[in-house]
Design a protein around this motif. Structure first.
Motif, PDB file in Angstrom:
ATOM      1  N   ASP A  44     -18.876  -5.431 -31.545  1.00  0.00           N
ATOM      2  CA  ASP A  44     -19.232  -5.635 -33.055  1.00  0.00           C
ATOM      3  C   ASP A  44     -18.155  -5.616 -33.681  1.00  0.00           C
ATOM      4  OD1 ASP A  44     -22.239  -5.571 -32.829  1.00  0.00           O
ATOM      5  OD2 ASP A  44     -21.790  -3.352 -32.377  1.00  0.00           O
ATOM      6  N   LEU A  45     -16.974  -4.775 -33.160  1.00  0.00           N
ATOM      7  CA  LEU A  45     -15.827  -4.790 -33.970  1.00  0.00           C
ATOM      8  C   LEU A  45     -15.070  -6.061 -33.703  1.00  0.00           C
ATOM      9  CD1 LEU A  45     -14.466  -1.338 -33.362  1.00  0.00           C
ATOM     10  CD2 LEU A  45     -15.534  -1.988 -35.505  1.00  0.00           C
ATOM     11  N   LEU A  46     -15.001  -6.591 -32.525  1.00  0.00           N
ATOM     12  CA  LEU A  46     -14.471  -7.931 -32.127  1.00  0.00           C
ATOM     13  C   LEU A  46     -15.000  -9.038 -32.745  1.00  0.00           C
ATOM     14  CD1 LEU A  46     -13.800  -7.004 -28.148  1.00  0.00           C
ATOM     15  CD2 LEU A  46     -12.104  -7.361 -30.022  1.00  0.00           C
ATOM     16  N   THR A  47     -16.300  -8.981 -32.923  1.00  0.00           N
ATOM     17  CA  THR A  47     -16.963  -9.891 -33.732  1.00  0.00           C
ATOM     18  C   THR A  47     -16.366 -10.089 -35.150  1.00  0.00           C
ATOM     19  OG1 THR A  47     -19.024  -9.863 -32.332  1.00  0.00           O
ATOM     20  CG2 THR A  47     -19.066 -10.808 -34.649  1.00  0.00           C
ATOM     21  N   MET A  48     -16.260  -8.851 -35.860  1.00  0.00           N
ATOM     22  CA  MET A  48     -16.042  -8.938 -37.222  1.00  0.00           C
ATOM     23  C   MET A  48     -14.304  -9.228 -37.204  1.00  0.00           C
ATOM     24  SD  MET A  48     -16.777  -8.453 -40.223  1.00  0.00           S
ATOM     25  CE  MET A  48     -15.725  -9.050 -41.370  1.00  0.00           C
ATOM     26  N   GLN A  49     -13.581  -8.690 -36.131  1.00  0.00           N
ATOM     27  CA  GLN A  49     -12.178  -9.447 -36.062  1.00  0.00           C
ATOM     28  C   GLN A  49     -12.244 -10.700 -36.010  1.00  0.00           C
ATOM     29  OE1 GLN A  49     -10.704 -10.472 -32.776  1.00  0.00           O
ATOM     30  NE2 GLN A  49      -8.719 -11.144 -33.913  1.00  0.00           N
ATOM     31  N   ARG A  50     -12.829 -11.348 -35.227  1.00  0.00           N
ATOM     32  CA  ARG A  50     -12.781 -12.906 -35.144  1.00  0.00           C
ATOM     33  C   ARG A  50     -13.178 -13.422 -36.524  1.00  0.00           C
ATOM     34  NH1 ARG A  50     -15.926 -11.638 -30.381  1.00  0.00           N
ATOM     35  NH2 ARG A  50     -14.074 -11.327 -28.526  1.00  0.00           N
ATOM     36  N   ILE A  51     -13.917 -13.064 -37.126  1.00  0.00           N
ATOM     37  CA  ILE A  51     -14.658 -13.647 -38.385  1.00  0.00           C
ATOM     38  C   ILE A  51     -13.230 -13.381 -39.334  1.00  0.00           C
ATOM     39  CG2 ILE A  51     -16.023 -13.296 -40.563  1.00  0.00           C
ATOM     40  CD1 ILE A  51     -18.089 -12.611 -38.213  1.00  0.00           C
ATOM     41  N   THR A  52     -12.677 -12.214 -39.415  1.00  0.00           N
ATOM     42  CA  THR A  52     -11.593 -12.017 -40.437  1.00  0.00           C
ATOM     43  C   THR A  52     -10.449 -12.956 -40.001  1.00  0.00           C
ATOM     44  OG1 THR A  52     -12.107  -9.780 -40.609  1.00  0.00           O
ATOM     45  CG2 THR A  52      -9.901 -10.242 -41.181  1.00  0.00           C
ATOM     46  N   LYS A  53      -9.997 -13.110 -38.784  1.00  0.00           N
ATOM     47  CA  LYS A  53      -9.026 -13.978 -38.361  1.00  0.00           C
ATOM     48  C   LYS A  53      -9.323 -15.439 -38.775  1.00  0.00           C
ATOM     49  CE  LYS A  53      -6.734 -15.531 -34.312  1.00  0.00           C
ATOM     50  NZ  LYS A  53      -6.583 -15.434 -32.584  1.00  0.00           N
ATOM     51  N   ARG A  54     -10.521 -15.888 -38.577  1.00  0.00           N
ATOM     52  CA  ARG A  54     -10.816 -17.173 -39.158  1.00  0.00           C
ATOM     53  C   ARG A  54     -10.750 -17.340 -40.377  1.00  0.00           C
ATOM     54  NH1 ARG A  54     -16.409 -17.704 -38.133  1.00  0.00           N
ATOM     55  NH2 ARG A  54     -16.734 -17.145 -40.443  1.00  0.00           N
ATOM     56  N   ALA A  55     -11.097 -16.330 -41.289  1.00  0.00           N
ATOM     57  CA  ALA A  55     -10.712 -16.548 -42.694  1.00  0.00           C
ATOM     58  C   ALA A  55      -9.303 -16.475 -43.107  1.00  0.00           C
ATOM     59  CB  ALA A  55     -11.541 -15.066 -43.280  1.00  0.00           C
ATOM     60  N   PHE A  56      -8.642 -15.743 -42.651  1.00  0.00           N
ATOM     61  CA  PHE A  56      -7.221 -15.696 -42.768  1.00  0.00           C
ATOM     62  C   PHE A  56      -6.405 -16.914 -42.445  1.00  0.00           C
ATOM     63  CE2 PHE A  56      -6.757 -10.702 -42.352  1.00  0.00           C
ATOM     64  CZ  PHE A  56      -7.408 -10.600 -43.911  1.00  0.00           C
ATOM     65  N   GLN A  57      -7.015 -17.582 -41.398  1.00  0.00           N
ATOM     66  CA  GLN A  57      -6.392 -18.693 -40.848  1.00  0.00           C
ATOM     67  C   GLN A  57      -6.917 -20.087 -41.748  1.00  0.00           C
ATOM     68  OE1 GLN A  57      -7.714 -18.930 -36.876  1.00  0.00           O
ATOM     69  NE2 GLN A  57      -5.969 -18.126 -36.114  1.00  0.00           N
ATOM     70  N   ASN A  58      -8.172 -19.900 -42.521  1.00  0.00           N
ATOM     71  CA  ASN A  58      -8.324 -20.952 -43.453  1.00  0.00           C
ATOM     72  C   ASN A  58      -7.627 -20.489 -44.748  1.00  0.00           C
ATOM     73  OD1 ASN A  58      -9.884 -22.262 -41.627  1.00  0.00           O
ATOM     74  ND2 ASN A  58     -11.649 -20.937 -41.906  1.00  0.00           N
TER      75      ASN A  58
END
Length: 82
Positions: A68-82
């Motif tokens: 669950d933490l990794l799922t949120m981490q991936r979403i946050t990473k995507r948001a920062f990259q955009n």
């Protein structure tokens, strides 16, 4: 002379399993491993850190996992990259 694996062992407090103090202990040990320039020990400490986080989740956030933490981490990473 250092006692055990860590040079800063006297400054690393033992934590309690399932508590933030255990996460802090593993983080302090990771910092010490990096200060020693030992990447293999650092990887071991990262593994221990994940284990400490898992036990914390079990105790305080029942039903949640590191996935669950990794799922949120991936979403946050995507948001920062955009």
């Amino acid at each position: 002379m250092p006692d055990g694996y860590h040079l800063a062992s006297s400054g690393i407090s033992k934590g309690e399993l399932g508590e933030i103090s255990k996460i802090q202990e593993e983080l302090d040990e990771l910092s010490d491993a990096m200060a020693q320039g030992c990447r293999i020990m650092a990887l071991l400490e990262l593994s221990d850190l994940i284990g400490a986080v898992e036990l914390f989740l079990e105790k305080y956030f029942s039903g949640f996992t590191t996935e669950d933490l990794l799922t949120m981490q991936r979403i946050t990473k995507r948001a920062f990259q955009n």
